[in-house]
Motif scaffolding. Structure first.
Motif, PDB file in Angstrom:
ATOM      1  N   VAL A   1       0.827  -1.200   0.000  1.00  0.00           N
ATOM      2  CA  VAL A   1       0.000   0.000   0.000  1.00  0.00           C
ATOM      3  C   VAL A   1       0.868   1.260   0.000  1.00  0.00           C
ATOM      4  O   VAL A   1       0.603   2.203  -0.730  1.00  0.00           O
ATOM      5  N   LEU A   2       1.903   1.256   0.809  1.00  0.00           N
ATOM      6  CA  LEU A   2       2.781   2.415   0.925  1.00  0.00           C
ATOM      7  C   LEU A   2       4.059   2.147   0.148  1.00  0.00           C
ATOM      8  O   LEU A   2       4.811   1.215   0.453  1.00  0.00           O
ATOM      9  N   HIS A   3       4.282   2.938  -0.891  1.00  0.00           N
ATOM     10  CA  HIS A   3       5.456   2.794  -1.753  1.00  0.00           C
ATOM     11  C   HIS A   3       6.321   4.032  -1.601  1.00  0.00           C
ATOM     12  O   HIS A   3       5.872   5.143  -1.913  1.00  0.00           O
ATOM     13  N   LEU A   4       7.534   3.856  -1.125  1.00  0.00           N
ATOM     14  CA  LEU A   4       8.446   4.976  -0.955  1.00  0.00           C
ATOM     15  C   LEU A   4       9.333   5.112  -2.182  1.00  0.00           C
ATOM     16  O   LEU A   4       9.713   4.125  -2.811  1.00  0.00           O
ATOM     17  N   ALA A   5       9.674   6.340  -2.506  1.00  0.00           N
ATOM     18  CA  ALA A   5      10.582   6.628  -3.608  1.00  0.00           C
ATOM     19  C   ALA A   5      11.518   7.737  -3.158  1.00  0.00           C
ATOM     20  O   ALA A   5      11.250   8.451  -2.203  1.00  0.00           O
ATOM     21  N   GLY A   6      12.597   7.874  -3.865  1.00  0.00           N
ATOM     22  CA  GLY A   6      13.586   8.903  -3.554  1.00  0.00           C
ATOM     23  C   GLY A   6      14.973   8.315  -3.691  1.00  0.00           C
ATOM     24  O   GLY A   6      15.149   7.094  -3.710  1.00  0.00           O
ATOM     25  N   GLU A   7      15.953   9.185  -3.791  1.00  0.00           N
ATOM     26  CA  GLU A   7      17.315   8.722  -4.053  1.00  0.00           C
ATOM     27  C   GLU A   7      17.828   7.744  -3.002  1.00  0.00           C
ATOM     28  O   GLU A   7      18.629   6.871  -3.310  1.00  0.00           O
ATOM     29  N   ALA A   8      17.348   7.845  -1.794  1.00  0.00           N
ATOM     30  CA  ALA A   8      17.819   6.948  -0.731  1.00  0.00           C
ATOM     31  C   ALA A   8      17.275   5.533  -0.877  1.00  0.00           C
ATOM     32  O   ALA A   8      17.765   4.615  -0.231  1.00  0.00           O
ATOM     33  N   THR A   9      16.280   5.347  -1.741  1.00  0.00           N
ATOM     34  CA  THR A   9      15.710   4.011  -1.933  1.00  0.00           C
ATOM     35  C   THR A   9      16.296   3.301  -3.153  1.00  0.00           C
ATOM     36  O   THR A   9      15.911   2.179  -3.454  1.00  0.00           O
ATOM     37  N   TRP A  10      17.215   3.941  -3.850  1.00  0.00           N
ATOM     38  CA  TRP A  10      17.794   3.372  -5.073  1.00  0.00           C
ATOM     39  C   TRP A  10      19.187   2.847  -4.772  1.00  0.00           C
ATOM     40  O   TRP A  10      20.113   3.601  -4.501  1.00  0.00           O
ATOM     41  N   THR A  11      19.360   1.545  -4.840  1.00  0.00           N
ATOM     42  CA  THR A  11      20.601   0.888  -4.443  1.00  0.00           C
ATOM     43  C   THR A  11      21.760   1.157  -5.398  1.00  0.00           C
ATOM     44  O   THR A  11      22.883   1.358  -4.976  1.00  0.00           O
ATOM     45  N   GLU A  12      21.489   1.141  -6.693  1.00  0.00           N
ATOM     46  CA  GLU A  12      22.554   1.161  -7.686  1.00  0.00           C
ATOM     47  C   GLU A  12      23.335   2.468  -7.748  1.00  0.00           C
ATOM     48  O   GLU A  12      24.509   2.468  -8.081  1.00  0.00           O
ATOM     49  N   ASP A  13      22.710   3.598  -7.476  1.00  0.00           N
ATOM     50  CA  ASP A  13      23.386   4.884  -7.589  1.00  0.00           C
ATOM     51  C   ASP A  13      22.732   5.895  -6.652  1.00  0.00           C
ATOM     52  O   ASP A  13      22.159   6.882  -7.104  1.00  0.00           O
TER      53      ASP A  13
ATOM     54  N   ALA B   1      21.928   8.854  -3.874  1.00  0.00           N
ATOM     55  CA  ALA B   1      22.355  10.243  -3.698  1.00  0.00           C
ATOM     56  C   ALA B   1      22.549  10.966  -5.026  1.00  0.00           C
ATOM     57  O   ALA B   1      23.416  11.823  -5.149  1.00  0.00           O
ATOM     58  N   THR B   2      21.738  10.618  -6.036  1.00  0.00           N
ATOM     59  CA  THR B   2      21.807  11.296  -7.328  1.00  0.00           C
ATOM     60  C   THR B   2      20.399  11.637  -7.805  1.00  0.00           C
ATOM     61  O   THR B   2      19.419  11.042  -7.361  1.00  0.00           O
ATOM     62  N   VAL B   3      20.310  12.571  -8.714  1.00  0.00           N
ATOM     63  CA  VAL B   3      19.022  12.918  -9.308  1.00  0.00           C
ATOM     64  C   VAL B   3      18.479  11.733 -10.098  1.00  0.00           C
ATOM     65  O   VAL B   3      17.282  11.436 -10.061  1.00  0.00           O
ATOM     66  N   THR B   4      19.362  11.036 -10.790  1.00  0.00           N
ATOM     67  CA  THR B   4      18.937   9.856 -11.546  1.00  0.00           C
ATOM     68  C   THR B   4      18.296   8.828 -10.631  1.00  0.00           C
ATOM     69  O   THR B   4      17.279   8.229 -10.967  1.00  0.00           O
ATOM     70  N   ALA B   5      18.873   8.618  -9.462  1.00  0.00           N
ATOM     71  CA  ALA B   5      18.312   7.671  -8.507  1.00  0.00           C
ATOM     72  C   ALA B   5      16.917   8.101  -8.070  1.00  0.00           C
ATOM     73  O   ALA B   5      16.013   7.272  -7.938  1.00  0.00           O
ATOM     74  N   ALA B   6      16.713   9.384  -7.861  1.00  0.00           N
ATOM     75  CA  ALA B   6      15.391   9.883  -7.476  1.00  0.00           C
ATOM     76  C   ALA B   6      14.376   9.628  -8.589  1.00  0.00           C
ATOM     77  O   ALA B   6      13.262   9.156  -8.326  1.00  0.00           O
TER      78      ALA B   6
END
Length: 62
Positions: free
Chosen positions: A16-28, A30-35
């Motif tokens: 139900v609750l889906h989080l997004a943002g650069e901190a949730t992206w493992t591969e890269d 702390a980047t805009v691409t990750a966000a």
């Protein structure tokens, strides 16, 4: 943080609750691409289908 920390943040809660943002992206993290990519992943999960990333984002599209 560790790779597992990013993965844990990205795991939907009760589907139900889906989080997004650069901190949730493992591969890269702390980047805009990750966000951008994490938001795309969350949208795909919510919609329950694949959406080609190029269909929504391209440096040449305006």
């Amino acid at each position: 943080s560790r790779t597992r920390d990013h993965d844990d943040l990205a795991t939907p809660i009760a589907n139900v609750l889906h989080l997004a943002g650069e901190a949730t992206w493992t591969e890269d993290p702390a980047t805009v691409t990750a966000a951008l990519k994490s938001g795309h992943r969350a949208a795909e999960r919510i919609l329950g289908r694949s959406i080609p990333f190029g269909d929504i984002w391209s440096p040449t599209k305006r």
